[in-house]
Design a protein around this motif. Structure first.
Motif, PDB file in Angstrom:
ATOM      1  N   GLY A  22       0.821  -1.208   0.000  1.00 26.74           N
ATOM      2  CA  GLY A  22       0.000   0.000   0.000  1.00 26.74           C
ATOM      3  C   GLY A  22       0.857   1.260   0.000  1.00 26.74           C
ATOM      4  N   ILE A  23       0.185   2.384  -0.242  1.00 26.81           N
ATOM      5  CA  ILE A  23       0.913   3.646  -0.397  1.00 26.81           C
ATOM      6  C   ILE A  23       1.390   4.199   0.943  1.00 26.81           C
ATOM      7  N   GLU A  24       0.439   4.367   1.882  1.00 29.43           N
ATOM      8  CA  GLU A  24       0.824   4.989   3.170  1.00 29.43           C
ATOM      9  C   GLU A  24       1.856   4.153   3.903  1.00 29.43           C
ATOM     10  N   ASP A  25       1.611   2.841   3.990  1.00 26.80           N
ATOM     11  CA  ASP A  25       2.500   1.993   4.784  1.00 26.80           C
ATOM     12  C   ASP A  25       3.879   1.871   4.146  1.00 26.80           C
ATOM     13  N   MET A  26       3.934   1.829   2.804  1.00 23.91           N
ATOM     14  CA  MET A  26       5.240   1.772   2.133  1.00 23.91           C
ATOM     15  C   MET A  26       6.027   3.059   2.400  1.00 23.91           C
ATOM     16  N   ALA A  27       5.353   4.208   2.232  1.00 24.68           N
ATOM     17  CA  ALA A  27       6.039   5.485   2.456  1.00 24.68           C
ATOM     18  C   ALA A  27       6.463   5.621   3.917  1.00 24.68           C
ATOM     19  N   GLU A  28       5.561   5.238   4.835  1.00 25.88           N
ATOM     20  CA  GLU A  28       5.879   5.367   6.257  1.00 25.88           C
ATOM     21  C   GLU A  28       7.042   4.447   6.648  1.00 25.88           C
ATOM     22  N   ALA A  29       7.124   3.270   6.027  1.00 17.08           N
ATOM     23  CA  ALA A  29       8.247   2.371   6.319  1.00 17.08           C
ATOM     24  C   ALA A  29       9.572   3.049   5.949  1.00 17.08           C
ATOM     25  N   LEU A  30       9.618   3.678   4.774  1.00 20.19           N
ATOM     26  CA  LEU A  30      10.860   4.327   4.328  1.00 20.19           C
ATOM     27  C   LEU A  30      11.181   5.539   5.212  1.00 20.19           C
ATOM     28  N   TYR A  31      10.165   6.339   5.503  1.00 23.78           N
ATOM     29  CA  TYR A  31      10.403   7.515   6.356  1.00 23.78           C
ATOM     30  C   TYR A  31      10.815   7.095   7.773  1.00 23.78           C
ATOM     31  N   GLY A  32      10.210   6.016   8.279  1.00 25.30           N
ATOM     32  CA  GLY A  32      10.566   5.534   9.621  1.00 25.30           C
ATOM     33  C   GLY A  32      12.031   5.124   9.695  1.00 25.30           C
ATOM     34  N   ILE A  33      12.500   4.464   8.642  1.00 28.38           N
ATOM     35  CA  ILE A  33      13.915   4.049   8.611  1.00 28.38           C
ATOM     36  C   ILE A  33      14.820   5.286   8.544  1.00 28.38           C
ATOM     37  N   ALA A  34      14.438   6.254   7.721  1.00 28.06           N
ATOM     38  CA  ALA A  34      15.241   7.487   7.610  1.00 28.06           C
ATOM     39  C   ALA A  34      15.291   8.225   8.947  1.00 28.06           C
ATOM     40  N   ARG A  35      14.152   8.273   9.637  1.00 28.82           N
ATOM     41  CA  ARG A  35      14.132   8.936  10.959  1.00 28.82           C
ATOM     42  C   ARG A  35      15.006   8.190  11.955  1.00 28.82           C
ATOM     43  N   PHE A  36      15.015   6.871  11.879  1.00 28.58           N
ATOM     44  CA  PHE A  36      15.804   6.074  12.821  1.00 28.58           C
ATOM     45  C   PHE A  36      17.293   6.425  12.716  1.00 28.58           C
ATOM     46  N   PHE A  37      17.786   6.587  11.504  1.00 31.97           N
ATOM     47  CA  PHE A  37      19.225   6.813  11.336  1.00 31.97           C
ATOM     48  C   PHE A  37      19.629   8.275  11.586  1.00 31.97           C
ATOM     49  N   LYS A  38      18.644   9.191  11.608  1.00 30.26           N
ATOM     50  CA  LYS A  38      18.926  10.593  11.949  1.00 30.26           C
ATOM     51  C   LYS A  38      20.043  11.187  11.091  1.00 30.26           C
ATOM     52  N   GLU A  39      20.073  10.784   9.843  1.00 27.61           N
ATOM     53  CA  GLU A  39      21.071  11.295   8.908  1.00 27.61           C
ATOM     54  C   GLU A  39      20.325  12.127   7.853  1.00 27.61           C
ATOM     55  N   PRO A  40      20.541  13.454   7.821  1.00 29.31           N
ATOM     56  CA  PRO A  40      19.763  14.309   6.909  1.00 29.31           C
ATOM     57  C   PRO A  40      19.821  13.869   5.448  1.00 29.31           C
ATOM     58  N   SER A  41      20.973  13.413   4.996  1.00 31.21           N
ATOM     59  CA  SER A  41      21.072  13.046   3.584  1.00 31.21           C
ATOM     60  C   SER A  41      20.189  11.837   3.256  1.00 31.21           C
ATOM     61  N   ILE A  42      20.049  10.913   4.212  1.00 29.64           N
ATOM     62  CA  ILE A  42      19.170   9.758   3.985  1.00 29.64           C
ATOM     63  C   ILE A  42      17.715  10.215   3.899  1.00 29.64           C
ATOM     64  N   MET A  43      17.321  11.151   4.773  1.00 24.21           N
ATOM     65  CA  MET A  43      15.951  11.668   4.726  1.00 24.21           C
ATOM     66  C   MET A  43      15.680  12.399   3.410  1.00 24.21           C
TER      67      MET A  43
END
Length: 465
Positions: A267-288
């Motif tokens: 799905g759209i929301e869950d796929m996007a949220e999975a990617l954003y959640g991983i980016a937030r976890f690493f706290k690296e601006p370039s990944i976000m």
């Protein structure tokens, strides 16, 4: 609906809005109810089967091995040893005198012939009864052949499919921690609970590559033994099918301190949220930044396509019955994007937490069911007059016998449904099934067409006379 439900199962069925939420689950199937659930052995095979460079030997009657032989669409980018099914083919004599010698001989022969990276030996019902010592045989062969030979304590009768998941996780955990963690990035993950059906894992791995995140091990889709042995070096465990692999994630967190994140790639929301959640976890601006760019690009291509299908499907009704409830969350949201309403949703192995979340995201009047059977499912589909049923290989005949469209969302499917492109594939499949002209000819819909033909025939006869 009530006439199709055994009295002992009434508390495992809930009609949203009819009363305060109260649903029983995580209990043994009712004897005689012909549950859709699979056995412990099957649960363990589901999890371990996609490890492509391992030997999978079923210690038991040949029928158990046939049942799980290459019926699932887990693809490999390299070796395909997992697609072969081996069995010790226990006979009456082995049941009486024991099957340990047969198991030892089979293991030695197969390892010499196929040179696997590891071997998994599955225990079946009869082995649990006669008491063959798998642990001792596997240890002996492991020492002789110098590869991991791991017993899987998956006797079918000792629980349900969820117990099989746990047996598989315990077997996998014996591999983790054995390999070197050299070269692993601080921005790295393990992918748990994705089985690379129709190549879905490759879609997700490509997203991570575009984000700048390293994947250490696939557990278990397109899996490799050496990758799993070094999985403890990853910075984060991503768990999609929580029922199947959460036990392994918990074990790794307790022993190695590896954090855990639940995700869904459907799905759209869950796929996007999975990617954003991983980016937030690493706290690296370039990944976000790369993640935001990725999501923008994918959605700009996806949305115009989806609108075409939404226009045709709006107002149609869907029913969902899947193995683990976590997948159902994403499916409910995906159908909303298509303008469709989910009127029934259930699972084989959902937990209280799962069903409470389903209750929260579904509409009033939705049937929520745990550990259902064909009789109940048939009654629900008819009562709700659904246009499409989403399930697996055991649900397909129920839908077709009732003249209802079907979408395979289980391990046998040939279409990738994960990721943003997977959402488009899902929309295409739902459209093709729901809008197929074949449904005009099933008995429940054919009367109007027959009346029309009769009227046409009468007109012709009048003209002739």
């Amino acid at each position: 609906m009530a006439s199709a439900i055994f009295k002992e199962r009434e508390k495992q069925v809930y009609l949203k809005g009819s009363r305060p939420f109260d649903l029983e689950c995580e209990k043994e199937s009712l004897a005689g109810a012909v549950s859709q659930r699979a056995c412990v052995f099957c649960g363990s095979r589901v999890v371990l089967y996609p490890i492509a460079d391992a030997l999978h030997l079923v210690h038991g009657p040949v029928g158990c091995a046939v049942y799980t032989w290459d019926i699932r669409g887990a693809l490999s980018s390299g070796p395909e040893l997992h697609r072969l099914s081996f069995s010790t083919d226990l006979q009456e004599k082995d049941v009486i005198f024991g099957g340990e010698k047969k198991l030892y001989s089979a293991l030695v022969e197969l390892i010499d012939r196929h040179a696997p990276k590891a071997a998994f030996v599955y225990s079946t019902c009869i082995v649990g009864i006669i008491g063959d010592d798998l642990e001792a045989i596997c240890r002996r062969v492991s020492e002789e052949k110098n590869i991991p030979v791991i017993p899987v304590q998956s006797e079918g009768f000792k629980g349900n499919k969820r117990a099989g998941y746990n047996a598989a996780c315990r077997a996998l955990f014996r591999l983790v921690g054995e390999g070197s963690t050299e070269g692993i990035s601080p921005y790295s993950v393990n992918i748990l609970g994705d089985f690379n059906l129709a190549g879905e894992l490759w879609i997700i791995r490509d997203y991570f590559k575009r984000m700048g995140v390293q994947v250490v091990a696939n557990i278990t889709g397109d899996g490799r033994v050496d990758d799993i042995r070094r999985a403890h070096g990853a910075a984060l465990n991503l768990v999609q099918c929580s029922g199947a692999t959460m036990d392994l994630a918990v074990m790794m967190k307790e022993k190695y301190g590896t954090p855990v994140m639940r995700v869904s790639y459907f799905g759209i929301e869950d796929m996007a949220e999975a990617l954003y959640g991983i980016a937030r976890f690493f706290k690296e601006p370039s990944i976000m930044e790369r993640t935001q760019q990725l999501v923008r690009e994918e959605l700009s291509a996806l949305y115009p396509e989806l609108q075409r299908y939404r226009k045709a499907l709006s107002g149609k009704k869907a029913a969902i019955y899947v193995g683990g409830a976590f997948k159902a969350f994403s499916l409910v949201k995906a159908f909303r994007h298509l303008g469709m309403k989910v009127v029934m949703v259930g699972s084989q192995t959902g937990t209280q937490e799962d069903y409470r979340e389903l209750e929260a995201i579904t509409d009033d009047g939705t049937i929520i069911v745990d550990d259902s059977n064909p009789l109940e499912l048939s009654a629900f589909l008819q009562e709700k007059e659904v246009d499409i049923f989403v399930g697996g290989v055991k649900e397909r005949p129920i839908a077709y016998k009732l003249g209802v469209g079907f979408c395979d969302h289980n391990h046998e499917r040939k279409e990738a449904l994960e990721g943003f492109v997977g959402m488009l594939n899902f929309a295409k499949e739902v459209y093709s099934s729901v809008m197929s002209p074949v449904w005009r000819f099933v008995p429940k819909n054919s009367q109007g067409m027959l009346d029309g033909l009769s009227s046409h025939k009468e007109k012709i006869l009048r003209c002739v006379s």
